[in-house]
Design a protein around this motif. Structure first.
Motif, PDB file in Angstrom:
ATOM      1  N   GLU A 118       0.808  -1.219   0.000  1.00 12.90           N
ATOM      2  CA  GLU A 118       0.000   0.000   0.000  1.00 12.90           C
ATOM      3  C   GLU A 118       0.843   1.273   0.000  1.00 12.90           C
ATOM      4  O   GLU A 118       0.295   2.368   0.004  1.00 12.90           O
ATOM      5  CB  GLU A 118      -0.924  -0.005   1.215  1.00 12.90           C
ATOM      6  N   GLY A 119       2.175   1.130   0.013  1.00 15.21           N
ATOM      7  CA  GLY A 119       3.035   2.307  -0.054  1.00 15.21           C
ATOM      8  C   GLY A 119       3.238   2.996   1.276  1.00 15.21           C
ATOM      9  O   GLY A 119       3.627   4.164   1.309  1.00 15.21           O
ATOM     10  N   ARG A 120       2.991   2.259   2.393  1.00 15.32           N
ATOM     11  CA  ARG A 120       3.162   2.866   3.712  1.00 15.32           C
ATOM     12  C   ARG A 120       4.406   2.348   4.418  1.00 15.32           C
ATOM     13  O   ARG A 120       4.588   2.566   5.613  1.00 15.32           O
ATOM     14  CB  ARG A 120       1.933   2.577   4.585  1.00 15.32           C
ATOM     15  N   GLY A 121       5.274   1.632   3.688  1.00 17.07           N
ATOM     16  CA  GLY A 121       6.456   1.056   4.301  1.00 17.07           C
ATOM     17  C   GLY A 121       7.642   1.998   4.282  1.00 17.07           C
ATOM     18  O   GLY A 121       7.523   3.202   4.028  1.00 17.07           O
ATOM     19  N   ASP A 122       8.803   1.428   4.528  1.00 14.79           N
ATOM     20  CA  ASP A 122      10.042   2.205   4.559  1.00 14.79           C
ATOM     21  C   ASP A 122      10.339   2.743   3.165  1.00 14.79           C
ATOM     22  O   ASP A 122      10.275   2.016   2.168  1.00 14.79           O
ATOM     23  CB  ASP A 122      11.175   1.306   5.044  1.00 14.79           C
ATOM     24  N   SER A 123      10.683   4.015   3.074  1.00 14.50           N
ATOM     25  CA  SER A 123      10.917   4.655   1.777  1.00 14.50           C
ATOM     26  C   SER A 123      12.145   4.094   1.067  1.00 14.50           C
ATOM     27  O   SER A 123      12.271   4.226  -0.148  1.00 14.50           O
ATOM     28  CB  SER A 123      11.086   6.167   1.959  1.00 14.50           C
ATOM     29  N   SER A 124      13.049   3.444   1.813  1.00 13.79           N
ATOM     30  CA  SER A 124      14.266   2.912   1.190  1.00 13.79           C
ATOM     31  C   SER A 124      14.140   1.436   0.822  1.00 13.79           C
ATOM     32  O   SER A 124      15.107   0.835   0.356  1.00 13.79           O
ATOM     33  CB  SER A 124      15.458   3.087   2.143  1.00 13.79           C
ATOM     34  N   ALA A 125      12.952   0.864   1.016  1.00 12.48           N
ATOM     35  CA  ALA A 125      12.772  -0.564   0.731  1.00 12.48           C
ATOM     36  C   ALA A 125      12.966  -0.845  -0.753  1.00 12.48           C
ATOM     37  O   ALA A 125      12.397  -0.170  -1.597  1.00 12.48           O
ATOM     38  CB  ALA A 125      11.389  -1.016   1.183  1.00 12.48           C
ATOM     39  N   TYR A 169      25.231   1.872 -23.329  1.00 12.37           N
ATOM     40  CA  TYR A 169      23.949   1.788 -22.611  1.00 12.37           C
ATOM     41  C   TYR A 169      23.479   0.332 -22.537  1.00 12.37           C
ATOM     42  O   TYR A 169      23.546  -0.409 -23.516  1.00 12.37           O
ATOM     43  CB  TYR A 169      22.907   2.639 -23.335  1.00 12.37           C
ATOM     44  N   GLY A 170      22.990  -0.075 -21.341  1.00 13.28           N
ATOM     45  CA  GLY A 170      22.548  -1.462 -21.167  1.00 13.28           C
ATOM     46  C   GLY A 170      21.181  -1.629 -20.568  1.00 13.28           C
ATOM     47  O   GLY A 170      20.803  -2.735 -20.183  1.00 13.28           O
ATOM     48  N   GLY A 171      20.387  -0.568 -20.455  1.00 14.36           N
ATOM     49  CA  GLY A 171      19.026  -0.715 -19.953  1.00 14.36           C
ATOM     50  C   GLY A 171      18.800   0.015 -18.639  1.00 14.36           C
ATOM     51  O   GLY A 171      19.712   0.605 -18.051  1.00 14.36           O
ATOM     52  N   LEU A 172      17.534  -0.057 -18.168  1.00 16.82           N
ATOM     53  CA  LEU A 172      17.128   0.618 -16.935  1.00 16.82           C
ATOM     54  C   LEU A 172      16.730  -0.417 -15.879  1.00 16.82           C
ATOM     55  O   LEU A 172      16.224  -1.487 -16.195  1.00 16.82           O
ATOM     56  CB  LEU A 172      15.936   1.548 -17.191  1.00 16.82           C
ATOM     57  N   TRP A 173      16.932  -0.068 -14.621  1.00 15.92           N
ATOM     58  CA  TRP A 173      16.405  -0.837 -13.498  1.00 15.92           C
ATOM     59  C   TRP A 173      15.525   0.077 -12.663  1.00 15.92           C
ATOM     60  O   TRP A 173      15.911   1.197 -12.326  1.00 15.92           O
ATOM     61  CB  TRP A 173      17.525  -1.387 -12.621  1.00 15.92           C
ATOM     62  N   LYS A 174      14.298  -0.407 -12.344  1.00 21.23           N
ATOM     63  CA  LYS A 174      13.365   0.383 -11.561  1.00 21.23           C
ATOM     64  C   LYS A 174      12.925  -0.408 -10.336  1.00 21.23           C
ATOM     65  O   LYS A 174      12.621  -1.600 -10.426  1.00 21.23           O
ATOM     66  CB  LYS A 174      12.137   0.753 -12.408  1.00 21.23           C
ATOM     67  N   ASN A 175      12.896   0.243  -9.193  1.00 22.15           N
ATOM     68  CA  ASN A 175      12.466  -0.396  -7.942  1.00 22.15           C
ATOM     69  C   ASN A 175      10.954  -0.597  -7.967  1.00 22.15           C
ATOM     70  O   ASN A 175      10.194   0.367  -7.911  1.00 22.15           O
ATOM     71  CB  ASN A 175      12.867   0.484  -6.752  1.00 22.15           C
ATOM     72  N   ARG A 176      10.520  -1.842  -8.039  1.00 26.57           N
ATOM     73  CA  ARG A 176       9.085  -2.130  -8.087  1.00 26.57           C
ATOM     74  C   ARG A 176       8.428  -2.038  -6.721  1.00 26.57           C
ATOM     75  O   ARG A 176       7.203  -2.064  -6.632  1.00 26.57           O
ATOM     76  CB  ARG A 176       8.862  -3.524  -8.662  1.00 26.57           C
ATOM     77  N   ARG A 177       9.232  -1.944  -5.687  1.00 27.46           N
ATOM     78  CA  ARG A 177       8.670  -1.826  -4.335  1.00 27.46           C
ATOM     79  C   ARG A 177       8.813  -0.421  -3.780  1.00 27.46           C
ATOM     80  O   ARG A 177       8.748  -0.207  -2.580  1.00 27.46           O
ATOM     81  CB  ARG A 177       9.362  -2.826  -3.401  1.00 27.46           C
ATOM     82  N   ALA A 178       9.024   0.546  -4.685  1.00 31.34           N
ATOM     83  CA  ALA A 178       9.159   1.944  -4.239  1.00 31.34           C
ATOM     84  C   ALA A 178       7.869   2.421  -3.555  1.00 31.34           C
ATOM     85  O   ALA A 178       6.762   2.132  -4.019  1.00 31.34           O
ATOM     86  CB  ALA A 178       9.498   2.832  -5.424  1.00 31.34           C
ATOM     87  N   GLN A 179       8.024   3.120  -2.466  1.00 35.00           N
ATOM     88  CA  GLN A 179       6.879   3.599  -1.690  1.00 35.00           C
ATOM     89  C   GLN A 179       6.385   4.942  -2.218  1.00 35.00           C
ATOM     90  O   GLN A 179       7.097   5.674  -2.888  1.00 35.00           O
ATOM     91  CB  GLN A 179       7.278   3.728  -0.220  1.00 35.00           C
ATOM     92  N   LYS A 180       5.122   5.210  -1.897  1.00 39.52           N
ATOM     93  CA  LYS A 180       4.540   6.481  -2.327  1.00 39.52           C
ATOM     94  C   LYS A 180       5.216   7.638  -1.611  1.00 39.52           C
ATOM     95  O   LYS A 180       5.638   7.537  -0.468  1.00 39.52           O
ATOM     96  CB  LYS A 180       3.038   6.492  -2.030  1.00 39.52           C
ATOM     97  N   ALA A 181       5.276   8.747  -2.313  1.00 40.35           N
ATOM     98  CA  ALA A 181       5.911   9.922  -1.721  1.00 40.35           C
ATOM     99  C   ALA A 181       5.044  10.491  -0.613  1.00 40.35           C
ATOM    100  O   ALA A 181       3.820  10.419  -0.670  1.00 40.35           O
ATOM    101  CB  ALA A 181       6.132  10.973  -2.804  1.00 40.35           C
TER     102      ALA A 181
END
Length: 237
Positions: A165-172, A225-237
């Motif tokens: 739900e995006g209420r966890g640690d912002s650095s997760a 260039y070799g692509g992008l990595w995105k954190n899928r567990r990023a929390q809401k701002a």
């Protein structure tokens, strides 16, 4: 069968449903005697055999008191066999339910172990005060291991729910930049020096190693260039 590919395993046709089935490990020692593909078809085959035997008895015996007595005994035996088969199937279903519960427990325990090994930071659950008190009481329930495990599972579920739900640690789930070691939610995979080794760099460092051009420029000959990595567990701002 070791060394045999799955598509090359021997097959047979079920005598009940007329569908092909493939060799299995459990049939390794009795493959030649196997005629049905499943327990369901096997029970149907036994039922058909009982019915055919009963018809044969009825055909061979005249309608006499003795023959009627024999038929009654045979019917009783057939019903007893059917009850036994039904009981066996019911027991197998019960075992399936037990195994499913056991697998759920193993899955929960394995997930808890992975979370502990990864040393995830504590998440801010924003739990209701009543929920915290309830969990605390379960943990201190006279040292009952079962109650403690149950409370720990509830806590882990609450942690995962807060993460979703995006209420966890912002650095997760964040990863560090190879160059500046800053933890971020978005990294670019690229090479940037004479070693030609791939690294994960943040947006700021990427501008320095690529000149701000996706495919690089003449001023940065080692960049690829070799692509992008995105954190899928990023929390809401």
């Amino acid at each position: 069968m070791r060394g045999v590919k799955k598509e090359n395993l021997p097959t047979k046709v079920c005598v009940v449903c007329n569908r092909p089935f493939t060799w299995r490990k459990k049939w390794e020692r009795c493959w030649d005697e196997v005629t049905t593909c499943s327990k369901s078809c096997n029970s149907k085959r036994k039922g058909r055999k009982s019915e055919s035997a009963l018809d044969s008895v009825k055909k061979d015996h005249a309608d006499t008191p003795q023959s009627r007595k024999d038929l009654h005994i045979y019917d009783s035996n057939a019903k007893a066999e059917q009850i036994e088969v039904t009981s066996m199937l019911a027991a197998n279903l019960d075992n399936l339910h037990v195994n499913k519960d056991t697998l759920d427990d193993i899955r929960e325990n394995e997930l808890e172990r992975l979370v502990a090994d990864a040393s995830y930071p504590e998440l801010d659950m924003n739990l209701e005060a009543s929920d915290e008190d309830h969990a605390h009481n379960e943990l201190d329930d006279h040292g009952d291991p079962k109650a403690r495990r149950k409370a720990e599972k509830k806590k882990m579920k609450a942690m995962r729910r807060a993460q979703r739900e995006g209420r966890g640690d912002s650095s997760a789930g964040q990863k560090q930049c190879t160059i500046c070691s800053k933890s971020v939610n978005l990294l670019i995979r690229c090479t940037y020096d004479s070693t030609e080794e791939w690294g994960m760099v943040c947006g700021k460092c990427w501008n320095d190693v690529s000149g701000g051009v996706v495919d690089g420029d003449a001023a940065h000959p080692h960049y690829s260039y070799g692509g992008l990595w995105k954190n899928r567990r990023a929390q809401k701002a």
